[in-house]
Design a protein around this motif. Sequence first.
Motif, PDB file in Angstrom:
ATOM      1  N   ALA A 148       1.244  18.885  22.816  1.00 32.99           N
ATOM      2  CA  ALA A 148       2.422  19.950  22.961  1.00 32.99           C
ATOM      3  C   ALA A 148       3.317  18.506  22.429  1.00 32.99           C
ATOM      4  O   ALA A 148       3.385  17.291  23.810  1.00 32.99           O
ATOM      5  CB  ALA A 148       2.525  19.466  24.498  1.00 32.99           C
ATOM      6  N   GLY A 149       4.507  18.717  21.773  1.00 33.62           N
ATOM      7  CA  GLY A 149       4.948  18.044  21.343  1.00 33.62           C
ATOM      8  C   GLY A 149       4.234  16.965  20.087  1.00 33.62           C
ATOM      9  O   GLY A 149       3.910  17.240  19.593  1.00 33.62           O
ATOM     10  N   ALA A 150       4.700  15.458  20.746  1.00 37.40           N
ATOM     11  CA  ALA A 150       4.116  14.511  20.705  1.00 37.40           C
ATOM     12  C   ALA A 150       2.659  14.448  21.377  1.00 37.40           C
ATOM     13  O   ALA A 150       2.186  13.061  20.085  1.00 37.40           O
ATOM     14  CB  ALA A 150       4.728  12.768  20.237  1.00 37.40           C
ATOM     15  N   ALA A 151       2.676  14.829  22.239  1.00 33.59           N
ATOM     16  CA  ALA A 151       1.719  14.072  23.235  1.00 33.59           C
ATOM     17  C   ALA A 151       0.082  15.038  22.964  1.00 33.59           C
ATOM     18  O   ALA A 151       0.984  15.852  22.735  1.00 33.59           O
ATOM     19  CB  ALA A 151       2.141  14.601  24.180  1.00 33.59           C
ATOM     20  N   TRP A 152      -0.836  14.621  22.693  1.00 31.16           N
ATOM     21  CA  TRP A 152      -2.049  15.647  22.936  1.00 31.16           C
ATOM     22  C   TRP A 152      -2.465  15.059  24.523  1.00 31.16           C
ATOM     23  O   TRP A 152      -2.421  14.597  24.629  1.00 31.16           O
ATOM     24  CB  TRP A 152      -3.181  14.673  21.431  1.00 31.16           C
ATOM     25  N   MET A 153      -3.235  16.708  24.919  1.00 32.11           N
ATOM     26  CA  MET A 153      -3.684  16.720  26.484  1.00 32.11           C
ATOM     27  C   MET A 153      -5.057  17.921  26.005  1.00 32.11           C
ATOM     28  O   MET A 153      -4.946  18.925  25.383  1.00 32.11           O
ATOM     29  CB  MET A 153      -2.708  17.899  27.097  1.00 32.11           C
ATOM     30  N   ILE A 154      -5.510  17.198  27.300  1.00 30.99           N
ATOM     31  CA  ILE A 154      -7.560  17.791  27.055  1.00 30.99           C
ATOM     32  C   ILE A 154      -6.750  18.521  28.021  1.00 30.99           C
ATOM     33  O   ILE A 154      -6.554  19.056  29.085  1.00 30.99           O
ATOM     34  CB  ILE A 154      -7.811  17.330  28.407  1.00 30.99           C
ATOM     35  N   GLU A 155      -7.680  20.095  27.139  1.00 38.75           N
ATOM     36  CA  GLU A 155      -7.517  21.615  27.795  1.00 38.75           C
ATOM     37  C   GLU A 155      -9.194  21.918  28.573  1.00 38.75           C
ATOM     38  O   GLU A 155      -8.557  23.146  29.413  1.00 38.75           O
ATOM     39  CB  GLU A 155      -7.500  22.722  26.713  1.00 38.75           C
ATOM     40  N   ALA A 156      -9.700  21.066  28.247  1.00 35.31           N
ATOM     41  CA  ALA A 156     -11.416  21.307  28.364  1.00 35.31           C
ATOM     42  C   ALA A 156     -11.972  20.195  27.752  1.00 35.31           C
ATOM     43  O   ALA A 156     -12.397  19.831  26.754  1.00 35.31           O
ATOM     44  CB  ALA A 156     -12.320  22.935  28.009  1.00 35.31           C
ATOM     45  N   GLU A 157     -13.197  20.302  28.700  1.00 37.81           N
ATOM     46  CA  GLU A 157     -14.053  19.212  28.554  1.00 37.81           C
ATOM     47  C   GLU A 157     -15.664  19.729  28.870  1.00 37.81           C
ATOM     48  O   GLU A 157     -15.746  20.334  29.819  1.00 37.81           O
ATOM     49  CB  GLU A 157     -14.155  17.542  29.087  1.00 37.81           C
ATOM     50  N   VAL A 158     -16.486  19.491  28.482  1.00 42.18           N
ATOM     51  CA  VAL A 158     -17.805  19.736  28.987  1.00 42.18           C
ATOM     52  C   VAL A 158     -18.791  18.645  28.412  1.00 42.18           C
ATOM     53  O   VAL A 158     -18.999  18.184  27.440  1.00 42.18           O
ATOM     54  CB  VAL A 158     -18.547  21.828  28.351  1.00 42.18           C
ATOM     55  N   TYR A 159     -19.452  18.668  29.123  1.00 38.97           N
ATOM     56  CA  TYR A 159     -20.776  17.335  29.595  1.00 38.97           C
ATOM     57  C   TYR A 159     -21.952  17.778  29.316  1.00 38.97           C
ATOM     58  O   TYR A 159     -22.368  18.894  30.233  1.00 38.97           O
ATOM     59  CB  TYR A 159     -20.275  16.256  30.891  1.00 38.97           C
ATOM     60  N   LEU A 160     -23.383  16.616  29.340  1.00 44.15           N
ATOM     61  CA  LEU A 160     -24.497  16.972  29.120  1.00 44.15           C
ATOM     62  C   LEU A 160     -24.635  15.939  29.792  1.00 44.15           C
ATOM     63  O   LEU A 160     -24.970  14.944  28.931  1.00 44.15           O
ATOM     64  CB  LEU A 160     -25.178  17.627  28.042  1.00 44.15           C
ATOM     65  N   THR A 161     -25.358  16.190  31.386  1.00 39.19           N
ATOM     66  CA  THR A 161     -26.016  14.599  31.261  1.00 39.19           C
ATOM     67  C   THR A 161     -27.768  14.421  30.022  1.00 39.19           C
ATOM     68  O   THR A 161     -28.956  15.822  30.778  1.00 39.19           O
ATOM     69  CB  THR A 161     -26.424  14.812  33.096  1.00 39.19           C
ATOM     70  N   LEU A 162     -28.102  13.550  29.749  1.00 41.38           N
ATOM     71  CA  LEU A 162     -28.879  13.265  29.783  1.00 41.38           C
ATOM     72  C   LEU A 162     -30.106  12.733  30.048  1.00 41.38           C
ATOM     73  O   LEU A 162     -31.871  11.823  29.845  1.00 41.38           O
ATOM     74  CB  LEU A 162     -29.166  12.967  27.629  1.00 41.38           C
ATOM     75  N   THR A 163     -29.451  10.770  30.845  1.00 39.09           N
ATOM     76  CA  THR A 163     -30.349  10.242  31.007  1.00 39.09           C
ATOM     77  C   THR A 163     -29.717  10.026  32.745  1.00 39.09           C
ATOM     78  O   THR A 163     -28.735  10.164  32.623  1.00 39.09           O
ATOM     79  CB  THR A 163     -30.212   8.631  30.542  1.00 39.09           C
TER      80      THR A 163
END
Length: 127
Positions: free
Chosen positions: A112-127
Amino acid sequence: MTTEADLSIRLARAAFNRALAEADLATIGPLLAPDAILVTGTDSALISGRKAQLLAWKREFAAPERVIYTRTPERVIASSVEPIAFEHGTWQGVVCDRLIASGDYTAKWRQAGAAWMIEAEVYLTLT
């Protein structure tokens, strides 16, 4: 665009990691899109929206034994047709130098303009 996007997203992720370590909500806020979505790694809880995520982090920061989360990007893939990118990497949660959880994650970013923003995050727990 790929090289600039890769560097910008890695720098933004480093700022996010520092903000998590320092309990700095003011830095986290602008890195999240207003409608950002986070799916947690263990129970797949959905935290929807910047305000909800900031509230969740505020609660995390107040915990007596606070978990310090770190995300480490392994690759960033930028779209050649839209100002969007995927970040793939590993994450870990540490309490008092003791690893309590870790796994993989994917984040979708939007410029957005010069900045990058997080729209979505998905996490997987492995340990």
